[in-house]
Write an enzyme that holds these catalytic residues in place. Structure first.
Site, short mmCIF file in Angstrom:
data_model
loop_
_atom_site.label_atom_id
_atom_site.label_comp_id
_atom_site.label_asym_id
_atom_site.label_seq_id
_atom_site.Cartn_x
_atom_site.Cartn_y
_atom_site.Cartn_z
N HIS A 382 0.95 -1.26 0.01
CA HIS A 382 0.03 -0.51 0.11
C HIS A 382 0.91 1.58 -0.26
O HIS A 382 1.34 1.44 0.48
CB HIS A 382 -1.25 0.15 1.15
CG HIS A 382 -1.85 1.22 1.26
ND1 HIS A 382 -2.23 2.04 0.34
CD2 HIS A 382 -2.11 1.81 2.33
CE1 HIS A 382 -3.43 2.25 0.56
NE2 HIS A 382 -3.06 2.65 1.63
N ASP A 406 -2.98 10.46 4.03
CA ASP A 406 -3.17 8.50 3.00
C ASP A 406 -4.32 9.41 1.61
O ASP A 406 -5.44 9.45 2.70
CB ASP A 406 -3.55 7.80 3.70
CG ASP A 406 -3.61 6.20 2.73
OD1 ASP A 406 -3.78 6.08 1.75
OD2 ASP A 406 -3.49 5.59 3.38
#
Length: 791
Positions: A382, A406
């Protein structure tokens, strides 16, 4: 250049000076304004922005870009010489409002600055300048026809809103109260300033500032069979309309009022929600389905600028992105406004959606899907970001420095899909209660994984294995000044399988919102059920491997090795090996092959089961062909224990070859792009995208059919107006083949040399050697990542 005077200016004029016997009868008039683009651009490291370039690539008038907290220079051609006895000059700064926002004096979005002739005006007894708006008359030069040139040094405060500003120059003749006004033709841009010690984004080390603010290309770490490798991404923060788009995202999509736009905590938090459309309107729409017919596949993007420009031009959400695309765009957005930022890759990244700090991973030994039994997930990798800032809101200097943000938020935060900022130092200490979204971010790198059997009507689910070290591996970013991978795992977590790591987990569980006694602790107490079922020691050991290169298009040979661990007793084992095609999120899987097995083993004997996987076995799946997941479950006769082995095998895509050449038709220098079809089937509807950094237009080439073994070659010309380091990156997608990339770094002579081992100043154009080595952070790391992440 005239304009209507600001209606509030009369309120801020100082008292008129009492003057007698002055011969000056005409008010001072500013006839032209020189914003000193080259001088200010060099001073503030903003000379590369498209609006600062001369001639401007978009053919529009130049606009000034400076950073707050430091003085910039303006020269005024005036109708006569400035007379201290009779002339008063006031500057009016006003933000250019977006939406329903408006400039007001009380909010700090409008400011009135009296020009002082004395450079020591306002300096404290300690010799320090006040952190406030300030304008000093630095020099006066006489010009022909009685005119004069005034040089002003104008300082903005380190807390000023980050926005576009209009600037008006108001003059008053104190003997008559006559007034004049002139304003800059186009608004100026005021950015965060990592060079200013008072700015919360201040970064002390120059090499770090150059890497994390000024570089307009970077590398993103991704997995392969050989280990993590780096792929190129063109950030493009200096490209046309990118900065305007960022300011629009902050104000109109992120809903940050101009008065708060100077707060990096609020701005970065808003941007994590604004660059995706998970909450509704946003820059880029995520899509993990494999169907991208009505947009651009995520693997086809080579940089951020085209995404931002398309959104700014149309006002419509751009299709499509996945985590590395969001990470690349968020880096561009932060660097464009002056916030230091870098891209982080976390391998085996957990998505803990029930706030238990554990991942409940259900596996089966058949073809049934188990994903419906859990909301948790484990991504093969990720990508998120870190942004550098002081966390003044936390009142704890240990939490200053790198913050996790994020752009692919996976759960609601304050009613919207946002994530961060959260201090990296708080991750390592397990302080998940610190704002923002600490429990989810901590779990991404340190959650425990509990594997369960699915169970049936007669038998409930039972734990097969508890793994405390699977999640959060090889956390990586691009190293400063080179193309190496820097491993920063130690800044996020204590070493796995240590007492210190378990203590941090206990701390996190105590601060977490989950139910400590009934949920997290109870799950971890299941360990004895897994490790010592019915008092039996482990009878067999499972090992799953593949020694092939795992290059897409070839046949893979997987090997399951079953070993009897007893030195005195034989065993009979049986089970199933299931091979599944998986995207990197681990949630979109398709079964490729299921192979049952049964073996009888003598003491300490090992037996191998070979399972070939042909191209035809995995070519028809809908995913992007990034991983093969192997799941093996086995039972031993006479025991009720289920043994489990799960392995992810990363496929290696082919690479696009980029070569620097001389080419008279495309210009003196060009890049040759080449790709050979590696598959045993033709490639259909193929599309290349090639992009170079710094004002070089992307090139798209389409090929309806590339036969088996066929080679495609074409030329991409280089923009020679830019000097210094240039990165060229290419991507290719087709119906049959995706995730194909290539990149090349070259140096164009004529600019100060790039720092770092891979970018030295040269007199000619050279190809820069690429490397995939890993750079470990040393104790003297100039941005002090490790020291700032420990208490």
């Amino acid at each position: 250049m005239g304009s209507k005077a600001n209606p509030y200016v009369y309120r801020i004029w100082p008292p008129r000076k009492a003057v007698r016997n002055s011969s000056i009868k005409d008010v001072l008039k500013v006839e032209s304004i020189d914003l000193c683009f080259d001088e200010n651009g060099k001073s503030f490291n903003t000379q590369s922005y498209e609006m600062m370039v001369n001639p401007r690539p978009t053919k529009r008038p130049r606009q000034l870009v400076v950073r707050r907290g430091a003085p910039f220079t303006v020269r005024l051609l005036c109708s006569r010489k400035f007379d201290l006895q009779v002339d008063t000059m006031v500057l009016v700064f006003s933000i250019v409002p977006l939406g329903k926002d408006k400039a007001t004096f009380g909010s700090g979005t409008e400011s009135y600055v009296l020009v002082h002739p004395n450079p020591d005006e306002g300096i404290s007894e300690t010799g320090e300048l006040p952190d406030d708006w300030r304008a000093i008359l630095d020099d006066v030069k006489e010009k022909p026809l009685g005119k004069a040139e005034l040089t002003l040094q104008i300082r903005t405060p380190s807390y000023a809103p980050v926005a576009r500003w209009t600037v008006q120059f108001h003059c008053r003749l104190d003997t008559t109260d006559a007034k004049s006004m002139t304003e800059i033709k186009d608004p100026m841009y005021l950015l965060y300033n990592p060079w200013c010690a008072e700015d919360p984004v201040y970064m002390e080390d120059e090499a770090s500032r150059k890497e994390y603010v000024l570089q307009d290309s970077t590398l993103i770490c991704k997995p392969s069979k050989k280990g993590p490798y780096m792929t190129s991404w063109i950030l493009g923060q200096y490209e046309a309309n990118v900065l305007d788009c960022v300011l629009y995202l902050i104000a109109e999509v992120g809903n940050i009022r101009a008065a708060l736009s100077g707060n990096p905590v609020l701005v970065t938090r808003a941007l994590t929600g604004a660059i995706n459309s998970a909450s509704g309107y946003g820059l880029l729409r995520g899509n993990w389905s494999g169907n991208y017919e009505d947009g651009t596949p995520p693997t086809a993007w080579t940089g951020s600028a085209k995404i931002l420009q398309q959104f700014y031009d149309t006002g419509k959400t751009v299709n499509y992105g996945q985590c590395w695309v969001f990470g690349g765009v968020l880096t561009t957005v932060c660097r464009a406004i002056g916030i230091p930022s870098r891209i982080i890759t976390n391998f085996e990244s957990a998505g803990d959606h029930d706030a238990s700090l554990s991942i409940d991973y259900f596996v089966d030994d058949k073809d049934n899907a188990a994903s419906g039994m859990t909301v948790d997930s484990i991504w093969n990798y990720h990508v998120w970001n870190e942004a550098w800032m002081k966390r003044k809101d936390l009142q704890n200097p240990h939490f200053d420095g790198w913050q996790v943000i994020d752009g692919t938020p996976q759960q609601l935060s304050d009613g919207m899909y946002k994530c961060g900022p959260f201090p990296v130092a708080a991750v390592k200490q397990g302080f998940v209660h610190v704002p923002f979204d600490g429990d989810f971010i901590y779990a991404e790198v340190n959650a425990d994984v509990i594997y369960w059997s699915i169970g049936n009507d007669q038998n409930p689910p039972k734990p097969l294995e508890i793994n405390t070290s699977q999640v959060g591996r090889d956390i990586s970013t691009k190293a400063i000044g080179s193309s190496k991978r820097q491993d920063i795992t130690a800044s996020y977590k204590q070493p796995e399988n240590t007492k210190e790591e378990r203590e941090v987990m206990k701390t996190a569980m105590q601060f977490s919102c989950q139910r400590f006694a009934s949920a997290g602790l109870a799950k971890r107490l299941l360990g004895h059920m897994v490790n010592d079922s019915n008092g039996h020691e482990q009878a067999i050991k499972l090992e799953l491997k593949c020694d092939e290169e795992l290059t897409i298009g070839s046949t893979f040979q997987f090997e399951l090795i079953v070993t009897c661990t007893s030195a005195v007793s034989s065993v009979e084992a049986s089970g199933n090996l299931v091979l599944k095609d998986s995207d990197y999120t681990g949630r979109h899987v398709e079964t490729l092959k299921r192979v049952p097995f049964a073996v009888k083993l003598e003491p300490l004997e090992s037996k191998s089961i070979l399972v070939p996987l042909d191209f035809k076995d995995y070519s028809s799946t809908a995913s992007n062909k990034t991983n093969i997941k192997g799941i093996c479950t086995a039972q031993v006769k006479g025991s009720d224990r289920t043994y489990l082995k799960v392995e992810n095998f990363h496929l290696t895509p082919p690479a696009i070859e980029l070569t620097l050449i001389e080419h008279s038709l495309a210009g003196p220098i060009a890049v040759q792009v080449a790709l050979r079809n590696p598959l045993p089937v033709p490639l259909t509807r193929g599309r290349f995208t090639v992009e170079g950094s710094r004002f070089t237009d992307p090139l798209e080439k389409k090929y309806d059919l590339i036969p088996v073994g066929g080679v495609v070659n074409f030329i991409y010309s280089i923009n020679l107006t830019h000097k210094g380091k240039m990165v060229v990156t290419a991507s290719f997608i087709s119906n049959e083949l995706k995730n194909v990339h290539g990149n090349l770094t070259v140096l164009l002579s004529g600019e100060d040399g790039e720092e770092g081992e891979n970018a030295e100043e040269v007199d000619t154009i050279e190809e820069v050697e690429k490397t995939e080595e890993v750079e470990k952070p040393d104790k003297g790391d100039r941005d002090k990542v490790e020291e700032d992440n420990t208490e």
